[in-house]
Design a protein around this motif. Structure first.
Motif, mmCIF file in Angstrom:
data_model
loop_
_atom_site.group_PDB
_atom_site.id
_atom_site.type_symbol
_atom_site.label_atom_id
_atom_site.label_comp_id
_atom_site.label_asym_id
_atom_site.label_seq_id
_atom_site.Cartn_x
_atom_site.Cartn_y
_atom_site.Cartn_z
ATOM 1 N N PRO A 75 41.234 2.015 0.334
ATOM 2 C CA PRO A 75 40.235 1.735 1.367
ATOM 3 C C PRO A 75 39.614 3.008 1.949
ATOM 4 O O PRO A 75 38.398 3.077 2.167
ATOM 5 N N ARG A 76 40.455 4.025 2.207
ATOM 6 C CA ARG A 76 39.938 5.298 2.729
ATOM 7 C C ARG A 76 38.965 5.933 1.742
ATOM 8 O O ARG A 76 37.866 6.376 2.122
ATOM 9 N N GLU A 77 39.326 5.991 0.465
ATOM 10 C CA GLU A 77 38.479 6.610 -0.550
ATOM 11 C C GLU A 77 37.183 5.827 -0.732
ATOM 12 O O GLU A 77 36.114 6.410 -0.938
ATOM 13 N N LEU A 107 26.701 -0.388 9.367
ATOM 14 C CA LEU A 107 26.902 0.408 10.579
ATOM 15 C C LEU A 107 28.381 0.593 10.876
ATOM 16 O O LEU A 107 28.821 1.664 11.310
ATOM 17 N N PHE A 108 29.153 -0.452 10.661
ATOM 18 C CA PHE A 108 30.593 -0.416 10.879
ATOM 19 C C PHE A 108 31.252 0.610 9.963
ATOM 20 O O PHE A 108 32.011 1.486 10.413
ATOM 21 N N PHE A 109 30.960 0.529 8.673
ATOM 22 C CA PHE A 109 31.578 1.446 7.717
ATOM 23 C C PHE A 109 31.071 2.879 7.899
ATOM 24 O O PHE A 109 31.827 3.834 7.687
ATOM 25 N N ASP A 110 29.811 3.036 8.284
ATOM 26 C CA ASP A 110 29.290 4.373 8.575
ATOM 27 C C ASP A 110 30.096 5.033 9.696
ATOM 28 O O ASP A 110 30.404 6.229 9.635
ATOM 29 N N ALA A 111 30.419 4.248 10.720
ATOM 30 C CA ALA A 111 31.182 4.784 11.855
ATOM 31 C C ALA A 111 32.603 5.145 11.435
ATOM 32 O O ALA A 111 33.128 6.201 11.829
ATOM 33 N N ILE A 112 33.236 4.295 10.626
ATOM 34 C CA ILE A 112 34.577 4.603 10.129
ATOM 35 C C ILE A 112 34.544 5.874 9.279
ATOM 36 O O ILE A 112 35.426 6.745 9.390
ATOM 37 N N ARG A 113 33.526 6.000 8.449
ATOM 38 C CA ARG A 113 33.400 7.184 7.598
ATOM 39 C C ARG A 113 33.260 8.448 8.446
ATOM 40 O O ARG A 113 33.883 9.485 8.152
ATOM 41 N N ALA A 114 32.463 8.384 9.505
ATOM 42 C CA ALA A 114 32.287 9.552 10.380
ATOM 43 C C ALA A 114 33.608 9.955 11.029
ATOM 44 O O ALA A 114 33.922 11.150 11.152
ATOM 45 N N HIS A 117 35.862 11.698 8.536
ATOM 46 C CA HIS A 117 35.439 13.066 8.242
ATOM 47 C C HIS A 117 35.999 14.038 9.277
ATOM 48 O O HIS A 117 36.140 15.231 9.001
ATOM 49 N N GLU A 118 36.329 13.528 10.454
ATOM 50 C CA GLU A 118 36.878 14.371 11.524
ATOM 51 C C GLU A 118 38.397 14.399 11.541
ATOM 52 O O GLU A 118 39.006 15.396 11.920
#
Length: 256
Positions: A75-77, A107-114, A117-118
């Motif tokens: 899921p992370r990858e 939008l949900f997955f974009d936020a999780i991805r951001a 990255h941190e």
């Protein structure tokens, strides 16, 4: 609250907080994975799609998880590689489930991805946010979590006075420990501070027992009910969610 009612809540919580609870609950999906971050990602997805008919909830979560499995990625990858975009972008304005569109999922997955990255995990990200937050207008963790997602994403509740049922259910999964259902991954947050997730089953049982007066599933009611449950489970008030929700679902199934 009478001693008799306290005892009943204790017995019902014991009855329903068992492995079998996972069979028909969206919390079951996070148990498929071994890595902490994968458990977190799937928990976020499953909890925030948990609205409406349980069978439909489970089937729509499974659609996304099947895409992840077919990609041979974790899921992370899958999120960090932006594979979710091919799942969402061709149908952005179409409905995926209920009022949730593919745009909401993007939008949900974009936020999780951001976030990923941190930080290595979602828990480490929100732990740092919580420890450094000085905003007294957001005393509850679910409010801080919501801020990391755009307001345009319908999956996430941004209403500060709302009950935020899905986010508080998610936090129960991630924070509570010593449970066959909840993961207990976020040990940095005190489970005493969790709030009862106010779904229709919980509200119905709480009303029938005279635990709450308000018919509105809002933050005030969630706080009121959680405070009542501290009389039963002082160190773990949200354990009572299993009693209220379990009885509510079981009663409804018998009625149907």
């Amino acid at each position: 609250m009478t001693d008799e009612l306290k005892k009943r809540i204790m017995l019902l919580a014991q009855k329903y907080e068992v492995n079998e609870f996972l069979n028909d609950d969206p919390s079951r999906f996070m148990h498929r994975y071994s890595a902490v971050v994968d458990k977190e990602v799937v928990a976020f997805l499953a909890a925030n799609l948990a609205f409406g008919n349980r069978k439909q909830i489970l089937s729509h979560i499974e659609i996304i998880l099947s895409c992840i499995t077919d990609s041979n990625l974790s899921p992370r990858e899958w999120i960090l590689s932006e594979r979710y975009k091919s799942f969402c972008e061709n149908d952005l304005h179409k409905t995926f489930y209920r009022m949730y569109t593919y745009q909401d999922l993007l939008l949900f997955f974009d936020a999780i991805r951001a976030i990923l990255h941190e930080s290595e995990t979602l828990g480490s990200y929100f732990r740092q946010k919580w420890l450094t937050s000085q905003n007294k207008n957001e005393p509850y963790l679910h409010q801080l979590v919501a801020k990391s997602f755009p307001k345009e994403c319908a999956l996430i509740s941004h209403c500060k006075s709302g009950a935020a049922k899905k986010l508080n259910m998610l936090l129960r999964w991630l924070v509570r420990d010593n449970s066959p259902v909840d993961l207990g991954l976020w040990k940095w947050y005190d489970k005493k501070k969790l709030l009862i997730p106010l779904d229709t089953h919980v509200m119905s049982v709480a009303h029938s027992w005279g635990l709450i007066k308000s018919k509105g599933a809002n933050l005030k009611t969630a706080i009121e009910l959680t405070d009542k449950m501290r009389n039963v489970f002082p160190d773990d008030p949200v354990k009572a969610d299993f009693a209220l929700f379990g009885l509510g679902v079981n009663t409804r199934s018998q009625d149907e």
